[in-house]
Enzyme design. Structure first.
Site, PDB file in Angstrom:
ATOM      1  N   LEU A 193      -5.488  11.653  -3.864  1.00 44.59           N
ATOM      2  CA  LEU A 193      -6.111  11.021  -5.030  1.00 44.59           C
ATOM      3  C   LEU A 193      -7.609  11.292  -4.979  1.00 44.59           C
ATOM      4  CD1 LEU A 193      -5.951   8.943  -7.440  1.00 44.59           C
ATOM      5  CD2 LEU A 193      -6.436   7.174  -5.745  1.00 44.59           C
ATOM      6  N   TYR A 252       8.908  -0.972   7.772  1.00 48.39           N
ATOM      7  CA  TYR A 252       7.755  -1.754   7.327  1.00 48.39           C
ATOM      8  C   TYR A 252       6.867  -2.107   8.523  1.00 48.39           C
ATOM      9  CZ  TYR A 252       5.224  -5.540   4.903  1.00 48.39           C
ATOM     10  OH  TYR A 252       4.267  -6.356   4.349  1.00 48.39           O
TER      11      TYR A 252
HETATM   12  P1  NAD Z   1       4.208  -6.137  -4.254  1.00 47.46           P
HETATM   13  O1  NAD Z   1       5.475  -5.381  -4.000  1.00 47.46           O
HETATM   14  O2  NAD Z   1       4.181  -7.123  -5.341  1.00 47.46           O
HETATM   15  O3  NAD Z   1       2.993  -5.131  -4.454  1.00 47.46           O
HETATM   16  C1  NAD Z   1       2.942  -3.836  -3.924  1.00 47.46           C
HETATM   17  C2  NAD Z   1       2.436  -2.916  -5.019  1.00 47.46           C
HETATM   18  O4  NAD Z   1       2.315  -1.586  -4.485  1.00 47.46           O
HETATM   19  C3  NAD Z   1       3.412  -2.813  -6.195  1.00 47.46           C
HETATM   20  O5  NAD Z   1       2.715  -2.965  -7.405  1.00 47.46           O
HETATM   21  C4  NAD Z   1       3.997  -1.415  -6.060  1.00 47.46           C
HETATM   22  O6  NAD Z   1       4.424  -0.866  -7.289  1.00 47.46           O
HETATM   23  C5  NAD Z   1       2.845  -0.668  -5.420  1.00 47.46           C
HETATM   24  N1  NAD Z   1       3.249   0.530  -4.705  1.00 47.46           N
HETATM   25  C6  NAD Z   1       4.268   0.666  -3.827  1.00 47.46           C
HETATM   26  N2  NAD Z   1       4.317   1.927  -3.378  1.00 47.46           N
HETATM   27  C7  NAD Z   1       3.305   2.604  -3.978  1.00 47.46           C
HETATM   28  C8  NAD Z   1       2.845   3.939  -3.919  1.00 47.46           C
HETATM   29  N3  NAD Z   1       3.448   4.857  -3.135  1.00 47.46           N
HETATM   30  N4  NAD Z   1       1.780   4.296  -4.658  1.00 47.46           N
HETATM   31  C9  NAD Z   1       1.164   3.386  -5.472  1.00 47.46           C
HETATM   32  N5  NAD Z   1       1.569   2.113  -5.578  1.00 47.46           N
HETATM   33  C10 NAD Z   1       2.623   1.720  -4.834  1.00 47.46           C
HETATM   34  O7  NAD Z   1       3.829  -6.847  -2.853  1.00 47.46           O
HETATM   35  P2  NAD Z   1       2.654  -7.848  -2.509  1.00 47.46           P
HETATM   36  O8  NAD Z   1       3.280  -9.072  -1.985  1.00 47.46           O
HETATM   37  O9  NAD Z   1       1.674  -7.934  -3.587  1.00 47.46           O
HETATM   38  O10 NAD Z   1       1.990  -7.096  -1.259  1.00 47.46           O
HETATM   39  C11 NAD Z   1       0.800  -6.343  -1.380  1.00 47.46           C
HETATM   40  C12 NAD Z   1       0.376  -5.851  -0.010  1.00 47.46           C
HETATM   41  O11 NAD Z   1       0.133  -6.960   0.860  1.00 47.46           O
HETATM   42  C13 NAD Z   1       1.414  -4.980   0.659  1.00 47.46           C
HETATM   43  O12 NAD Z   1       0.756  -3.935   1.352  1.00 47.46           O
HETATM   44  C14 NAD Z   1       2.059  -5.918   1.652  1.00 47.46           C
HETATM   45  O13 NAD Z   1       2.570  -5.219   2.759  1.00 47.46           O
HETATM   46  C15 NAD Z   1       0.895  -6.815   2.030  1.00 47.46           C
HETATM   47  N6  NAD Z   1       1.367  -8.125   2.501  1.00 47.46           N
HETATM   48  C16 NAD Z   1       1.892  -9.041   1.629  1.00 47.46           C
HETATM   49  C17 NAD Z   1       2.356 -10.264   2.114  1.00 47.46           C
HETATM   50  C18 NAD Z   1       2.929 -11.324   1.208  1.00 47.46           C
HETATM   51  O14 NAD Z   1       3.383 -12.352   1.705  1.00 47.46           O
HETATM   52  N7  NAD Z   1       2.918 -11.161  -0.093  1.00 47.46           N
HETATM   53  C19 NAD Z   1       2.298 -10.541   3.502  1.00 47.46           C
HETATM   54  C20 NAD Z   1       1.777  -9.564   4.344  1.00 47.46           C
HETATM   55  C21 NAD Z   1       1.300  -8.367   3.846  1.00 47.46           C
HETATM   56  N1  UDP Z   2      -7.727  13.029   0.360  1.00 41.61           N
HETATM   57  C1  UDP Z   2      -7.616  12.451  -0.877  1.00 41.61           C
HETATM   58  N2  UDP Z   2      -8.748  12.255  -1.627  1.00 41.61           N
HETATM   59  C2  UDP Z   2      -9.977  12.630  -1.198  1.00 41.61           C
HETATM   60  C3  UDP Z   2     -10.081  13.221   0.082  1.00 41.61           C
HETATM   61  C4  UDP Z   2      -8.945  13.409   0.845  1.00 41.61           C
HETATM   62  O1  UDP Z   2      -6.527  12.085  -1.307  1.00 41.61           O
HETATM   63  O2  UDP Z   2     -10.943  12.400  -1.924  1.00 41.61           O
HETATM   64  C5  UDP Z   2      -6.520  13.200   1.167  1.00 41.61           C
HETATM   65  C6  UDP Z   2      -6.152  14.643   1.384  1.00 41.61           C
HETATM   66  O3  UDP Z   2      -4.772  14.780   1.045  1.00 41.61           O
HETATM   67  C7  UDP Z   2      -6.285  14.822   2.878  1.00 41.61           C
HETATM   68  C8  UDP Z   2      -6.175  13.427   3.429  1.00 41.61           C
HETATM   69  O4  UDP Z   2      -6.743  12.619   2.429  1.00 41.61           O
HETATM   70  O5  UDP Z   2      -5.247  15.614   3.418  1.00 41.61           O
HETATM   71  C9  UDP Z   2      -6.902  13.214   4.719  1.00 41.61           C
HETATM   72  O6  UDP Z   2      -8.232  13.628   4.534  1.00 41.61           O
HETATM   73  P1  UDP Z   2      -9.125  14.051   5.781  1.00 41.61           P
HETATM   74  O7  UDP Z   2     -10.452  14.491   5.256  1.00 41.61           O
HETATM   75  O8  UDP Z   2      -9.142  12.988   6.792  1.00 41.61           O
HETATM   76  O9  UDP Z   2      -8.339  15.230   6.457  1.00 41.61           O
HETATM   77  P2  UDP Z   2      -8.005  16.722   6.004  1.00 41.61           P
HETATM   78  O10 UDP Z   2      -6.503  16.781   5.965  1.00 41.61           O
HETATM   79  O11 UDP Z   2      -8.632  16.976   4.659  1.00 41.61           O
HETATM   80  O12 UDP Z   2      -8.600  17.513   7.081  1.00 41.61           O
END
Ligand code: NAD
Ligand code: UDP
Ligand code: UDP
Length: 317
Positions: A67, A149
């Protein structure tokens, strides 16, 4: 153009339960918010009310892919959090924690931005010390159904600390304990949402095991305050820092409390305990108190009342 003193803040997982509250709070403080979410478990409904704000920007994106955006701070929350959600596609759960964290750390490294990781009390696994303090290294089964997880989040912490040591990145790691409140998913199988929905519908309340296992539940507003204080803390505080409510309750007591608060006629029934279900959990929050001046303010009863009101209107609607 940014306004004076305004920070551009990226929230990954911003359309989820915690993420949507965080976005709302940051906008309320006048920050410019970029919300990234792939809607895996989150929903546009959680952030619909923010879409009209000119300082709110929504990007549909999966953080397991790179990103490139320009921001000052990153809150990395993207990851399914409820057991039925993260076990649905366990490989994706590990990917979001490992590949997703690497991408967000790479982004933070390029921008020299501070990055906060939403870690979890699950890194302690089934803990042998109680309450859990940050120095406890945990007891996690690496091959069980919760491992995608638990181990994913542990590896994410490893990555955060290695980027900190190797690349001098400013990191903040929050170990979040069970948090609840409005905008939890009604069907995520988590205990507070399950019990409230069951009680409101008059369905049986499902206790897994004998209900003696304990948890400590933090209301969402308290948790968000803790995350913001941690992000704004001095550079020498990387954490991990426990954030949660130390008020501990067993699951049977929780069921009874919810039945009382909802004036429900639901009966309590017992179901098998899921594998690797932790027996007890309570945060030691001494570090957060000392370094962040933070402790939860909202009692379980008050928080449950607000959450019940939310689910009540959701079910009626
Ligand atoms: P949630 O499932 O409501 O929110 C997670 C969000 O992440 C969702 O909107 C989902 O669509 C998004 N997401 C998942 N995979 C993704 C990806 N690959 N790219 C982009 N977005 C993605 O859960 P939450 O309860 O809001 O939890 C949020 C964070 O807090 C999580 O990292 C969770 O592990 C952490 N957490 C929550 C709790 C709790 O009790 N709610 C406790 C400990 C840790
Ligand atoms: N990356 C990204 N956005 C940025 C810069 C990096 O998503 O603006 C991602 C990219 O995929 C990269 C990873 O972050 O592989 C780790 O970045 P880093 O610079 O630590 O290592 P790299 O793999 O580039 O040597
Ligand atoms: N639980 C329960 N009935 C339910 C849902 C959960 O008894 O309908 C129990 C579950 O076995 C666990 C506790 O409540 O002991 C908290 O479960 P949750 O999934 O909310 O969170 P976690 O186990 O991740 O802390």
């Amino acid at each position: 153009m940014k306004e004076a003193n305004q920070r551009k803040v990226l929230v990954t997982g911003g359309a989820g339960f915690l993420g949507s509250h965080l976005c709302e709070r940051l906008l309320g403080e006048g920050q410019d918010v970029v919300c990234v979410d792939n809607f895996y478990t989150g929903s546009k409904k959680n952030i619909l009310h923010l879409l009209g704000n000119r300082f709110f920007e929504l990007l549909r994106h999966d953080i397991t892919f790179p990103l490139y955006v320009e921001v000052d701070e990153i809150y990395n929350l993207a990851c399914p959090a409820a057991p039925i959600h993260y076990q649905n596609d366990p490989v994706q759960t590990t990917k979001v924690n490992v590949h997703g964290s690497i991408n967000m750390l790479g982004l933070a490294k390029r921008l020299r931005a501070t990055i906060l990781q939403a870690s979890t009390s699950e890194v302690y696994g089934n803990p042998s010390i109680h309450p859990q303090i940050e120095s406890y290294v945990g007891s996690v089964n690496p091959i069980g159904p919760r491992a995608c997880y638990d181990e994913g989040k542990r590896c994410a912490e490893t990555l955060f600390f290695d980027y900190h040591r190797q690349h001098k990145l400013r990191i903040k790691v929050a170990r979040i304990f069970n948090t609840y409140g409005p905008r939890m998913h009604p069907n995520d199988g988590r205990v507070v949402s399950n019990f409230i929905v069951q009680a409101l519908r008059g369905d049986p309340i499902t206790i897994y095991g004998n209900g003696n296992q304990t948890r400590s539940f933090c209301y969402v507003d308290d948790l968000i305050e803790g995350l913001i204080r941690l992000m704004n803390s001095p550079d020498d505080l990387s954490g991990p820092v426990n954030l949660g409510n130390p008020e501990e309750i067993n699951i049977l007591e929780l069921a009874n409390k919810i039945v009382t608060l909802t004036h429900s006629r639901s009966e309590v029934i017992f179901r098998p305990l899921p594998k690797d279900d932790p027996k007890q959990r309570r945060p030691d929050i001494t570090l957060a108190k000392e370094r962040l001046g933070w402790s939860p303010r909202i009692s379980l009863e008050e928080g449950l009342e607000k959450t019940i009101a939310y689910f009540d209107s959701l079910l009626r609607g």
